[in-house]
Design a protein around this motif. Structure first.
Motif, mmCIF file in Angstrom:
data_model
loop_
_atom_site.group_PDB
_atom_site.id
_atom_site.type_symbol
_atom_site.label_atom_id
_atom_site.label_comp_id
_atom_site.label_asym_id
_atom_site.label_seq_id
_atom_site.Cartn_x
_atom_site.Cartn_y
_atom_site.Cartn_z
ATOM 1 N N TYR A 53 0.846 -1.198 0.000
ATOM 2 C CA TYR A 53 0.000 0.000 0.000
ATOM 3 C C TYR A 53 0.881 1.248 0.000
ATOM 4 N N THR A 54 2.010 1.153 -0.718
ATOM 5 C CA THR A 54 2.960 2.271 -0.699
ATOM 6 C C THR A 54 3.357 2.709 -2.106
ATOM 7 N N GLY A 55 2.989 1.918 -3.141
ATOM 8 C CA GLY A 55 3.483 2.186 -4.482
ATOM 9 C C GLY A 55 4.866 1.617 -4.720
ATOM 10 N N GLU A 56 5.427 0.961 -3.703
ATOM 11 C CA GLU A 56 6.736 0.333 -3.836
ATOM 12 C C GLU A 56 6.567 -1.175 -3.960
ATOM 13 N N ASP A 57 7.618 -1.837 -4.440
ATOM 14 C CA ASP A 57 7.691 -3.283 -4.344
ATOM 15 C C ASP A 57 7.649 -3.640 -2.857
ATOM 16 N N GLY A 58 7.178 -4.850 -2.570
ATOM 17 C CA GLY A 58 7.181 -5.255 -1.171
ATOM 18 C C GLY A 58 6.269 -6.433 -0.924
ATOM 19 N N TYR A 59 6.123 -6.749 0.359
ATOM 20 C CA TYR A 59 5.387 -7.949 0.755
ATOM 21 C C TYR A 59 4.439 -7.625 1.906
ATOM 22 N N GLU A 60 3.337 -8.378 1.961
ATOM 23 C CA GLU A 60 2.528 -8.415 3.176
ATOM 24 C C GLU A 60 2.635 -9.824 3.742
ATOM 25 N N ILE A 61 2.823 -9.877 5.045
ATOM 26 C CA ILE A 61 3.254 -11.113 5.698
ATOM 27 C C ILE A 61 2.322 -11.436 6.860
ATOM 28 N N SER A 62 1.537 -12.506 6.719
ATOM 29 C CA SER A 62 0.691 -12.966 7.812
ATOM 30 C C SER A 62 1.457 -14.041 8.573
ATOM 31 N N VAL A 63 1.604 -13.836 9.878
ATOM 32 C CA VAL A 63 2.487 -14.703 10.662
ATOM 33 C C VAL A 63 1.804 -14.986 12.014
ATOM 34 N N PRO A 64 1.987 -16.186 12.570
ATOM 35 C CA PRO A 64 1.359 -16.469 13.873
ATOM 36 C C PRO A 64 1.701 -15.386 14.896
ATOM 37 N N ALA A 65 0.686 -14.992 15.680
ATOM 38 C CA ALA A 65 0.858 -13.876 16.614
ATOM 39 C C ALA A 65 2.057 -14.096 17.539
#
Lengths: 374, 119
Positions: free
Chosen positions: A191-203
């Protein structure tokens, strides 16, 4: 007053010296000691780590992926059925008037659809899905996972140092990676206009992963303040501001997201809330449109500033819905709605700021070039 | 130095006062990105809104601390608002004002009183 909720990274934010603010019912970091400007520049130059655990993570599951996808297509005007395995797509819930109830990300994770929705809307989104889809499908909010975003040109190298498969992902791919010993559901998006990742990880693995990522010299923690200026320069909508239940996808300049197969003449045309209104607008055009606006002066023009066709016109032609200073642009940037007669790129309009009319130029978005890995 | 409850500072320089905002104020506001200054020669009254500043977060007004005439404005600050964040009581000054009633300064805080106010 209701107690603010905390994400699994709350203690880390406090430890890092973040300034915490209430946001969508959560106590969230608006900035760290680096400050909004430098956090913004850090993300464009190297990499930023964001806590977006306040967003809703939902698994929609049926006997098969196709069952879940077909069910969701009754709420969302997007081709979910033909979305490839390990691929992600942007979409939105519509209402009976063709307005947008929330925008979201959908991923085909093999035997289910993984949905990420906005924090402020997640309760109503989940209720909507449950009401429409259960008991044929199961709609399960994932509450035992944090969601991090790693964004910026260094993101690939950083994440690949944890699991080299990160480098093999393209924009809008999803994969299950092993990050710092934890099973991470990763998408190459953001959500930045940049390359990147969203990462769902155990709490229970989130803080250790966040600390390991922050230990990389190219990574800094980034707050909601810079998240907003980054997405604004990227031309990305903020739900509740740039789009809402009263704006249609056509008005919101999001027609591109409505898959061909769901449009008039498509194999699965319509069948979502507000389909007749949305198809009529696609045919005939909308009376107003969301556009990018570059103020010509140095003064930022923020949400609510009314727009006029000329310096002395009495009737407004629209208003700004998001605006502020764009650190990468080096000046003010904004987006807002104008009537269709004034919606062409290059049109000059006027915003009324502190009693004075100041010029803005309708400008193509994004304001900064998108750096996605296609 | 004299201080106002609006977090402005005033420093005597000959027969005028240099005015800016305090480091406490700039740290609360965050990074400044826009400053609109009054015109040299403007006659202003105490509590007039004469400066607009915008940080990354929001817009705020700076009030005239006293009655008087604006004798000089910091054009370098308008060009680079971060001066106020980096050097609040030095290069980040806003304007100079010639007081028409210097007794208005009598009620203002000194540094110790200001520090006590901000805690």
């Amino acid at each position: 007053m209701t107690q603010l909720k905390e994400t699994p990274l709350h203690a880390l934010h406090v430890e890092l010296g973040a300034k915490m603010v209430p946001f969508a019912g959560y106590d969230m970091p608006v900035q760290y000691p680096l400050g909004v400007l430098k956090e913004h520049q850090q993300t464009r130059a190297k990499a930023g780590l964001f806590d977006v655990s306040h967003m809703g993570q939902v698994v929609v599951k049926g006997a098969t992926y196709a069952d879940a996808a077909t069910g969701l297509e009754t709420l969302i005007p997007i081709d979910i059925l033909d979305l490839g395995e390990d691929r992600q797509r942007y979409g939105f819930f519509t209402n009976d008037d063709g307005g947008i109830e929330d925008d979201l990300m959908l991923a085909n994770r093999g035997d289910h659809v993984f949905v990420v929705v906005n924090a402020a809307c997640k309760e109503t989104d989940i209720a909507r899905m449950k009401a429409a889809l259960e008991p044929d499908l199961s709609v399960t909010e994932i509450t035992d996972r944090a969601l991090l975003a790693l964004q910026g040109p260094s993101a690939e190298a950083v994440l690949a140092s944890f699991d080299k498969r990160a480098a093999d992902m393209n924009f809008m791919d999803v994969a299950t990676l092993n990050l710092n010993g934890a099973e991470a559901w990763v998408s190459r998006s953001g959500y930045t206009g940049e390359d990147g990742y969203e990462i769902s990880v155990p709490a229970d693995a989130a803080e250790a992963l966040a600390k390991a990522l922050l230990a990389h010299p190219d990574v800094e923690a980034i707050g909601l303040g810079a998240r907003d200026s980054l997405r604004l320069e990227g031309g990305l909508c903020l739900y509740g501001h740039d789009i809402d239940a009263t704006t249609t996808p056509i008005e919101g300049a999001l027609t591109w997201a409505i898959s061909k197969v769901r449009r008039a003449g498509g194999a699965r045309a319509g069948g979502f809330p507000g389909a007749s209104q949305i198809m009529a607008q696609m045919e005939n055009g909308a009376t107003r449109k969301r556009v990018g606006l570059l103020p010509e002066g140095r003064a930022p023009m923020r949400e609510g500033v009314p727009l006029f066709a000329s310096e002395d016109a009495t009737d407004s032609i629209g208003a700004i819905t998001s605006g502020g200073f764009g650190p990468t642009v080096g000046g003010p940037v904004a987006m807002g709605y104008v009537t269709k007669e004034h919606a062409a790129i290059g049109t000059k309009v006027f915003g009324e700021l502190r009693g004075k009319r100041q010029p803005l130029m309708l400008t193509k978005m994004p304001f900064t070039p998108a750096n996605f890995k296609r | 130095m004299k201080y106002t409850e609006e977090h402005e500072w005033l420093r005597a320089e000959g027969d005028v006062y240099v005015v800016g905002i305090t480091e406490h104020a700039t740290s609360q506001l965050g990074d400044l990105v826009f400053v609109e200054l009054p015109d040299v020669g403007d006659t202003v009254a105490k509590d007039d809104e004469i400066v607009v500043i915008e940080s990354v977060k929001a817009a705020s007004d700076i009030l005239a601390p006293i009655d008087g005439e604006i004798t000089e404005v910091n054009t370098a600050l308008a060009e680079d608002p971060s001066l106020a964040n980096n050097d609040a009581i030095g290069e980040g000054w806003f304007f100079k004002i010639r007081p028409s009633d210097a007794s208005q300064l009598d009620d203002m805080m000194d540094e110790a009183a200001y520090k006590e106010m901000i805690g």
